[in-house]
Design a protein around this motif. Structure first.
Motif, PDB file in Angstrom:
ATOM      1  N   THR A   1      26.344  17.893  27.307  1.00  0.00           N
ATOM      2  CA  THR A   1      26.864  16.841  26.428  1.00  0.00           C
ATOM      3  C   THR A   1      28.388  16.857  26.537  1.00  0.00           C
ATOM      4  N   PRO A   2      29.048  15.780  26.114  1.00  0.00           N
ATOM      5  CA  PRO A   2      30.518  15.800  26.121  1.00  0.00           C
ATOM      6  C   PRO A   2      31.104  16.976  25.321  1.00  0.00           C
ATOM      7  N   GLU A   3      30.465  17.326  24.213  1.00  0.00           N
ATOM      8  CA  GLU A   3      30.937  18.460  23.404  1.00  0.00           C
ATOM      9  C   GLU A   3      30.782  19.771  24.174  1.00  0.00           C
ATOM     10  N   GLU A   4      29.653  19.925  24.872  1.00  0.00           N
ATOM     11  CA  GLU A   4      29.436  21.144  25.661  1.00  0.00           C
ATOM     12  C   GLU A   4      30.429  21.222  26.817  1.00  0.00           C
ATOM     13  N   GLN A   5      30.721  20.085  27.436  1.00  0.00           N
ATOM     14  CA  GLN A   5      31.713  20.057  28.511  1.00  0.00           C
ATOM     15  C   GLN A   5      33.075  20.511  27.988  1.00  0.00           C
ATOM     16  N   THR A   6      33.463  19.975  26.849  1.00  0.00           N
ATOM     17  CA  THR A   6      34.744  20.347  26.247  1.00  0.00           C
ATOM     18  C   THR A   6      34.770  21.835  25.919  1.00  0.00           C
ATOM     19  N   HIS A   7      33.676  22.345  25.370  1.00  0.00           N
ATOM     20  CA  HIS A   7      33.609  23.772  25.033  1.00  0.00           C
ATOM     21  C   HIS A   7      33.696  24.631  26.301  1.00  0.00           C
ATOM     22  N   PHE A   8      32.961  24.246  27.334  1.00  0.00           N
ATOM     23  CA  PHE A   8      33.027  24.998  28.595  1.00  0.00           C
ATOM     24  C   PHE A   8      34.470  25.071  29.084  1.00  0.00           C
ATOM     25  N   LEU A   9      35.115  23.916  29.172  1.00  0.00           N
ATOM     26  CA  LEU A   9      36.489  23.877  29.684  1.00  0.00           C
ATOM     27  C   LEU A   9      37.449  24.667  28.800  1.00  0.00           C
ATOM     28  N   SER A  10      37.177  24.708  27.495  1.00  0.00           N
ATOM     29  CA  SER A  10      38.061  25.454  26.586  1.00  0.00           C
ATOM     30  C   SER A  10      38.028  26.953  26.853  1.00  0.00           C
ATOM     31  N   LEU A  11      36.962  27.436  27.491  1.00  0.00           N
ATOM     32  CA  LEU A  11      36.838  28.868  27.780  1.00  0.00           C
ATOM     33  C   LEU A  11      37.256  29.215  29.213  1.00  0.00           C
ATOM     34  N   THR A  12      37.839  28.249  29.905  1.00  0.00           N
ATOM     35  CA  THR A  12      38.395  28.502  31.235  1.00  0.00           C
ATOM     36  C   THR A  12      39.906  28.319  31.167  1.00  0.00           C
ATOM     37  N   GLU A  13      40.575  28.794  32.190  1.00  0.00           N
ATOM     38  CA  GLU A  13      41.997  28.488  32.319  1.00  0.00           C
ATOM     39  C   GLU A  13      42.246  28.023  33.749  1.00  0.00           C
ATOM     40  N   THR A  14      43.238  27.187  33.913  1.00  0.00           N
ATOM     41  CA  THR A  14      43.569  26.690  35.245  1.00  0.00           C
ATOM     42  C   THR A  14      44.870  27.330  35.696  1.00  0.00           C
ATOM     43  N   LYS A  15      44.905  27.638  36.989  1.00  0.00           N
ATOM     44  CA  LYS A  15      46.106  28.223  37.576  1.00  0.00           C
ATOM     45  C   LYS A  15      46.294  27.676  38.973  1.00  0.00           C
ATOM     46  N   SER A  16      47.544  27.671  39.391  1.00  0.00           N
ATOM     47  CA  SER A  16      47.905  27.315  40.761  1.00  0.00           C
ATOM     48  C   SER A  16      48.458  28.563  41.433  1.00  0.00           C
ATOM     49  N   TYR A  17      48.104  28.740  42.692  1.00  0.00           N
ATOM     50  CA  TYR A  17      48.559  29.903  43.451  1.00  0.00           C
ATOM     51  C   TYR A  17      49.084  29.464  44.810  1.00  0.00           C
ATOM     52  N   LYS A  18      50.082  30.159  45.274  1.00  0.00           N
ATOM     53  CA  LYS A  18      50.635  29.929  46.607  1.00  0.00           C
ATOM     54  C   LYS A  18      49.798  30.683  47.636  1.00  0.00           C
ATOM     55  N   ALA A  19      49.805  30.190  48.862  1.00  0.00           N
ATOM     56  CA  ALA A  19      49.123  30.870  49.967  1.00  0.00           C
ATOM     57  C   ALA A  19      49.618  32.307  50.054  1.00  0.00           C
ATOM     58  N   LYS A  20      48.720  33.187  50.450  1.00  0.00           N
ATOM     59  CA  LYS A  20      48.964  34.620  50.636  1.00  0.00           C
ATOM     60  C   LYS A  20      48.941  35.419  49.334  1.00  0.00           C
ATOM     61  N   THR A  21      48.731  34.749  48.182  1.00  0.00           N
ATOM     62  CA  THR A  21      48.640  35.463  46.911  1.00  0.00           C
ATOM     63  C   THR A  21      47.336  36.252  46.880  1.00  0.00           C
ATOM     64  N   ILE A  22      47.430  37.521  46.552  1.00  0.00           N
ATOM     65  CA  ILE A  22      46.247  38.370  46.406  1.00  0.00           C
ATOM     66  C   ILE A  22      45.805  38.281  44.945  1.00  0.00           C
ATOM     67  N   LEU A  23      44.597  37.777  44.713  1.00  0.00           N
ATOM     68  CA  LEU A  23      44.071  37.635  43.361  1.00  0.00           C
ATOM     69  C   LEU A  23      43.311  38.873  42.908  1.00  0.00           C
ATOM     70  N   LEU A  24      42.800  39.631  43.861  1.00  0.00           N
ATOM     71  CA  LEU A  24      42.035  40.837  43.551  1.00  0.00           C
ATOM     72  C   LEU A  24      42.196  41.803  44.707  1.00  0.00           C
ATOM     73  N   LYS A  25      42.369  43.089  44.391  1.00  0.00           N
ATOM     74  CA  LYS A  25      42.466  44.127  45.416  1.00  0.00           C
ATOM     75  C   LYS A  25      41.276  45.077  45.289  1.00  0.00           C
ATOM     76  N   GLU A  26      40.931  45.677  46.419  1.00  0.00           N
ATOM     77  CA  GLU A  26      39.898  46.712  46.418  1.00  0.00           C
ATOM     78  C   GLU A  26      40.261  47.769  45.372  1.00  0.00           C
ATOM     79  N   GLY A  27      39.272  48.217  44.617  1.00  0.00           N
ATOM     80  CA  GLY A  27      39.503  49.242  43.602  1.00  0.00           C
ATOM     81  C   GLY A  27      39.829  48.686  42.227  1.00  0.00           C
TER      82      GLY A  27
END
Length: 191
Positions: free
Chosen positions: A15-41
């Protein structure tokens, strides 16, 4: 409509309300090429949904050789699933291949969504089932297909990616060295 909501709508209807709720629990980010988002360990605390750019996951062996596990282009999710689900240190690196925009969903917020919108649990079950099937097929392909056949299948399945990725990453994904890959492609062009 937002690419993330379109992705969800392929499997469940919100539903539109569920869509809004889903999006409210996410965040948006922009990253440049070569950015490491996660490392081993590290513990993978987010899954990433790509709306622009390309991400890849890989591991590095004891000789320092990278082995590409997966790519994620717009409309795809990526995470170190072992680490994300268990909340234990993982084995994968996740890197931005080309400038990217992503939605981040924390494990905690995903669990909250399961509680608040039970259809979301079904959505992620379907994604995990599809991923399991794709990984099984890739394993079978790696065990039974020649390198040329694996490259041909990759090129057809990911036609949009082939021209955006460094050749050494494609070689790694199909399980060959960059040198072998160059020779193989030269042989294929002669045919």
């Amino acid at each position: 409509m937002n690419l993330l909501l379109e992705n969800i709508a392929k499997h469940v209807s919100l539903t539109p309300e569920e869509q809004t709720h889903f999006l409210s629990l996410t965040e948006t980010k922009s990253y440049k090429a070569k950015t490491i988002l996660l490392k081993e360990g590290e513990v993978c605390t987010y899954s990433f949904f790509v709306t622009k750019g390309i991400l890849r996951s890989y591991t590095i062996d004891e000789n320092g050789v990278e082995h590409v596990v997966s790519f994620a282009c717009p409309g795809w999710w990526i995470a170190d699933m072992y680490s994300y689900l268990s909340q234990r240190p993982g084995q994968l690196y996740i890197e931005v291949n080309e400038d990217a925009e992503v939605f981040l969903l924390s494990k905690e917020n995903q669990e909250q969504l399961y509680h608040d919108i039970p259809k979301i649990e079904r959505f992620f079950r379907i994604l995990i089932e599809n991923s399991l099937v794709a990984n099984q097929q890739r394993l079978i392909d790696n065990l039974t297909f020649t390198a040329e056949a694996r490259y041909d299948k990759f090129s057809k399945k990911y036609a949009d990616l082939v021209h955006c990725l460094p050749q050494k990453q494609i070689a790694s994904y199909i399980g060959v060295t960059p040198e072998f890959f160059s020779k193989m492609k030269a042989r294929m062009l002669k045919k």
